[in-house]
Scaffold this motif. Sequence first.
Motif, PDB file in Angstrom:
ATOM      1  N   TRP A  32     -28.579 -36.667  34.799  1.00  0.00           N
ATOM      2  CA  TRP A  32     -29.720 -36.163  33.862  1.00  0.00           C
ATOM      3  C   TRP A  32     -29.163 -34.545  32.836  1.00  0.00           C
ATOM      4  N   PRO A  33     -29.847 -34.011  34.460  1.00  0.00           N
ATOM      5  CA  PRO A  33     -29.538 -32.611  34.385  1.00  0.00           C
ATOM      6  C   PRO A  33     -28.569 -32.308  33.014  1.00  0.00           C
ATOM      7  N   GLU A  34     -27.753 -32.114  34.191  1.00  0.00           N
ATOM      8  CA  GLU A  34     -26.430 -31.533  33.432  1.00  0.00           C
ATOM      9  C   GLU A  34     -25.963 -32.603  31.352  1.00  0.00           C
ATOM     10  N   TRP A  35     -26.749 -33.384  31.310  1.00  0.00           N
ATOM     11  CA  TRP A  35     -26.534 -33.781  29.854  1.00  0.00           C
ATOM     12  C   TRP A  35     -26.992 -33.883  29.616  1.00  0.00           C
ATOM     13  N   TYR A  36     -28.664 -33.332  29.762  1.00  0.00           N
ATOM     14  CA  TYR A  36     -29.320 -32.394  28.785  1.00  0.00           C
ATOM     15  C   TYR A  36     -28.752 -30.606  28.571  1.00  0.00           C
ATOM     16  N   ALA A  37     -28.655 -30.504  29.702  1.00  0.00           N
ATOM     17  CA  ALA A  37     -28.064 -29.044  29.657  1.00  0.00           C
ATOM     18  C   ALA A  37     -27.203 -28.775  28.325  1.00  0.00           C
ATOM     19  N   GLN A  38     -25.660 -30.225  28.784  1.00  0.00           N
ATOM     20  CA  GLN A  38     -24.813 -30.073  27.455  1.00  0.00           C
ATOM     21  C   GLN A  38     -25.171 -30.273  26.209  1.00  0.00           C
ATOM     22  N   HIS A  39     -26.273 -31.228  26.028  1.00  0.00           N
ATOM     23  CA  HIS A  39     -27.120 -31.463  24.808  1.00  0.00           C
ATOM     24  C   HIS A  39     -27.050 -30.777  24.085  1.00  0.00           C
ATOM     25  N   MET A  40     -28.427 -29.214  24.784  1.00  0.00           N
ATOM     26  CA  MET A  40     -29.137 -28.257  24.748  1.00  0.00           C
ATOM     27  C   MET A  40     -28.358 -27.222  24.361  1.00  0.00           C
ATOM     28  N   ALA A  41     -27.857 -26.705  24.898  1.00  0.00           N
ATOM     29  CA  ALA A  41     -25.846 -26.012  24.460  1.00  0.00           C
ATOM     30  C   ALA A  41     -25.541 -26.614  23.489  1.00  0.00           C
ATOM     31  N   GLU A  42     -25.189 -27.775  22.829  1.00  0.00           N
ATOM     32  CA  GLU A  42     -24.845 -27.495  21.715  1.00  0.00           C
ATOM     33  C   GLU A  42     -25.469 -27.638  20.472  1.00  0.00           C
ATOM     34  N   THR A  43     -26.892 -28.156  20.394  1.00  0.00           N
ATOM     35  CA  THR A  43     -27.724 -28.050  19.419  1.00  0.00           C
ATOM     36  C   THR A  43     -28.196 -26.709  19.151  1.00  0.00           C
ATOM     37  N   LEU A  44     -28.701 -26.519  20.387  1.00  0.00           N
ATOM     38  CA  LEU A  44     -28.805 -24.702  20.008  1.00  0.00           C
ATOM     39  C   LEU A  44     -27.574 -24.002  19.267  1.00  0.00           C
ATOM     40  N   ARG A  45     -26.430 -24.280  19.869  1.00  0.00           N
ATOM     41  CA  ARG A  45     -25.754 -23.303  18.764  1.00  0.00           C
ATOM     42  C   ARG A  45     -25.230 -23.792  18.078  1.00  0.00           C
ATOM     43  N   ALA A  46     -25.392 -25.151  17.540  1.00  0.00           N
ATOM     44  CA  ALA A  46     -25.148 -25.627  15.729  1.00  0.00           C
ATOM     45  C   ALA A  46     -26.785 -25.196  15.051  1.00  0.00           C
ATOM     46  N   ALA A  47     -27.659 -24.877  15.741  1.00  0.00           N
ATOM     47  CA  ALA A  47     -28.459 -24.133  14.854  1.00  0.00           C
ATOM     48  C   ALA A  47     -28.871 -22.415  15.137  1.00  0.00           C
ATOM     49  N   GLY A  48     -27.513 -21.949  15.502  1.00  0.00           N
ATOM     50  CA  GLY A  48     -27.570 -20.818  15.377  1.00  0.00           C
ATOM     51  C   GLY A  48     -28.314 -19.217  16.634  1.00  0.00           C
ATOM     52  N   TYR A  49     -28.397 -19.740  17.805  1.00  0.00           N
ATOM     53  CA  TYR A  49     -29.035 -19.794  19.085  1.00  0.00           C
ATOM     54  C   TYR A  49     -27.907 -19.303  19.651  1.00  0.00           C
ATOM     55  N   ARG A  50     -28.077 -18.268  19.977  1.00  0.00           N
ATOM     56  CA  ARG A  50     -27.373 -18.404  21.615  1.00  0.00           C
ATOM     57  C   ARG A  50     -27.964 -17.082  22.811  1.00  0.00           C
ATOM     58  N   LEU A  51     -27.386 -17.225  24.075  1.00  0.00           N
ATOM     59  CA  LEU A  51     -28.335 -17.027  25.154  1.00  0.00           C
ATOM     60  C   LEU A  51     -27.504 -15.603  25.424  1.00  0.00           C
ATOM     61  N   GLU A  52     -28.163 -14.754  25.141  1.00  0.00           N
ATOM     62  CA  GLU A  52     -27.887 -13.195  25.360  1.00  0.00           C
ATOM     63  C   GLU A  52     -28.812 -12.046  26.760  1.00  0.00           C
ATOM     64  N   ARG A  53     -27.391 -12.049  28.007  1.00  0.00           N
ATOM     65  CA  ARG A  53     -28.116 -11.181  28.634  1.00  0.00           C
ATOM     66  C   ARG A  53     -28.941 -10.298  28.072  1.00  0.00           C
ATOM     67  N   ALA A  54     -30.124 -10.261  28.700  1.00  0.00           N
ATOM     68  CA  ALA A  54     -30.518  -8.968  28.581  1.00  0.00           C
ATOM     69  C   ALA A  54     -30.418  -7.994  28.929  1.00  0.00           C
ATOM     70  N   GLN A  55     -30.445  -6.304  29.000  1.00  0.00           N
ATOM     71  CA  GLN A  55     -30.170  -4.734  29.033  1.00  0.00           C
ATOM     72  C   GLN A  55     -31.059  -4.590  30.409  1.00  0.00           C
TER      73      GLN A  55
END
Length: 67
Positions: free
Chosen positions: A44-67
């Motif tokens: 389930w953790p892998e499934w959740y990670a994949q699902h959340m990455a896809e839905t966040l991307r579809a909603a216009g979010y992206r992770l970005e490392r702080a500098q």
Amino acid sequence: MTAATNEPEAVDTIAVILDHLRQAADAHGIHEKEDLGGVYDEQWPEWYAQHMAETLRAAGYRLERAQ
């Protein structure tokens, strides 16, 4: 962007994550029931990670490392 500062508007990170966790939980329940025949999903953790990455991307979010 805010007009006065040209900085991105603040995002309520906790609310966004909570919303997407709830969406993932709902979708995962359906996945376990329909795709896995009611069997507990050991991965389930892998499934959740994949699902959340896809839905966040579809909603216009992206992770970005702080500098």
